[in-house]
Design a protein around this motif. Structure first.
Motif, PDB file in Angstrom:
ATOM      1  N   THR A 127       2.132 -27.445 -78.060  1.00 10.52           N
ATOM      2  CA  THR A 127       3.223 -27.333 -78.399  1.00 10.52           C
ATOM      3  C   THR A 127       3.137 -25.963 -77.745  1.00 10.52           C
ATOM      4  O   THR A 127       2.405 -24.870 -78.469  1.00 10.52           O
ATOM      5  CB  THR A 127       3.232 -26.544 -79.908  1.00 10.52           C
ATOM      6  OG1 THR A 127       2.999 -28.470 -80.251  1.00 10.52           O
ATOM      7  CG2 THR A 127       3.984 -26.459 -80.998  1.00 10.52           C
ATOM      8  N   LYS A 168      10.294 -26.813 -75.877  1.00 11.07           N
ATOM      9  CA  LYS A 168      10.632 -27.635 -76.523  1.00 11.07           C
ATOM     10  C   LYS A 168       9.172 -28.611 -76.028  1.00 11.07           C
ATOM     11  O   LYS A 168       8.165 -28.812 -75.260  1.00 11.07           O
ATOM     12  CB  LYS A 168      11.200 -28.957 -76.344  1.00 11.07           C
ATOM     13  CG  LYS A 168      12.721 -28.358 -76.753  1.00 11.07           C
ATOM     14  CD  LYS A 168      13.730 -29.505 -76.217  1.00 11.07           C
ATOM     15  CE  LYS A 168      15.226 -29.081 -76.149  1.00 11.07           C
ATOM     16  NZ  LYS A 168      16.148 -29.710 -76.453  1.00 11.07           N
ATOM     17  N   THR A 169       8.228 -29.076 -77.916  1.00 10.27           N
ATOM     18  CA  THR A 169       7.057 -29.974 -77.565  1.00 10.27           C
ATOM     19  C   THR A 169       6.814 -31.076 -76.699  1.00 10.27           C
ATOM     20  O   THR A 169       7.880 -31.967 -76.987  1.00 10.27           O
ATOM     21  CB  THR A 169       6.724 -30.012 -79.090  1.00 10.27           C
ATOM     22  OG1 THR A 169       6.267 -28.609 -79.609  1.00 10.27           O
ATOM     23  CG2 THR A 169       5.276 -30.834 -78.852  1.00 10.27           C
ATOM     24  N   THR A 220      10.030 -28.892 -71.668  1.00 12.11           N
ATOM     25  CA  THR A 220      11.340 -28.040 -71.379  1.00 12.11           C
ATOM     26  C   THR A 220      12.158 -26.836 -71.987  1.00 12.11           C
ATOM     27  O   THR A 220      11.485 -26.797 -73.089  1.00 12.11           O
ATOM     28  CB  THR A 220      12.825 -29.351 -71.778  1.00 12.11           C
ATOM     29  OG1 THR A 220      12.919 -29.209 -72.859  1.00 12.11           O
ATOM     30  CG2 THR A 220      12.272 -30.217 -70.807  1.00 12.11           C
ATOM     31  N   GLY A 221      12.649 -26.587 -71.619  1.00 15.51           N
ATOM     32  CA  GLY A 221      13.329 -25.126 -72.489  1.00 15.51           C
ATOM     33  C   GLY A 221      12.145 -23.561 -71.658  1.00 15.51           C
ATOM     34  O   GLY A 221      12.269 -22.532 -73.173  1.00 15.51           O
TER      35      GLY A 221
END
Length: 132
Positions: free
Chosen positions: A61, A66-67, A86-87
Motif C-alpha cells: 500500500t 494504487k494498492t 500504478t500511479g
C-alpha cells in the motif's frame, strides 16, 4: 425576424462548440500532465512467515498510488510474489508491505508489516523487495 433567430442560433451553436473543444483540450492536457508525473512499478520478491506458517497474501500500500496485492500458493514457508503498482510519483513514495500468514492449524496470523521506499529502478527492471 426568422433570419435574426437563425443567425442567433448559429452563433450560439458555434460558441458552444468552441467552449466544448476548449474544455476537452484542457482536460486532455491535465490528463497528460498527470500521467507523465507517475510511473508503473513492478515489484518482485519473496515473502516469508514463521516456522509452521505459510504466506498467503502479499499487499503493498503506497502513500501515493494504487494498492497492489498477490495471492501466493501458500505451500512453503517462503513464497515468490509479483505486484504491479500504478500511479507512483516519479520521485517515489513510501509504502507499507504486509504479509498475511496461515499457520498449520488454519489460523490467520497477524500480517507482518514493513515500511519500504518505492521508486522505479533507473533501468526499468522490476524492484526487488524481500519481506522476511
Amino acid at each position: 425576424m426568422k433570419n435574426f433567430s437563425s443567425i442567433k442560433r448559429k452563433t450560439l451553436s458555434s460558441i458552444a462548440v468552441t467552449a466544448s473543444l476548449a474544455l476537452a483540450a484542457s482536460v486532455a492536457a491535465i490528463g497528460t500532465a498527470h500521467s507523465a508525473a507517475t510511473v508503473k512499478v513492478v515489484i518482485t520478491g519473496t515473502a516469508s512467515c514463521a516456522k509452521d506458517a505459510t504466506p498467503t497474501v502479499v499487499t503493498i500500500t503506497p502513500k501515493k498510488g494504487k494498492t497492489g496485492s498477490d495471492e501466493t500458493p501458500g505451500d512453503e514457508q517462503s513464497e515468490q510474489y509479483t505486484i504491479t503498482l500504478t500511479g507512483i510519483p516519479n520521485n517515489g513514495t513510501t509504502a507499507t508491505a504486509k504479509v498475511t500468514c496461515l499457520d498449520d492449524e488454519g489460523d490467520v496470523n497477524t500480517p507482518k508489516k514493513k515500511d519500504v521506499p518505492i521508486k522505479k529502478p533507473a533501468n526499468n527492471s522490476p524492484l526487488t523487495l524481500n519481506i522476511p
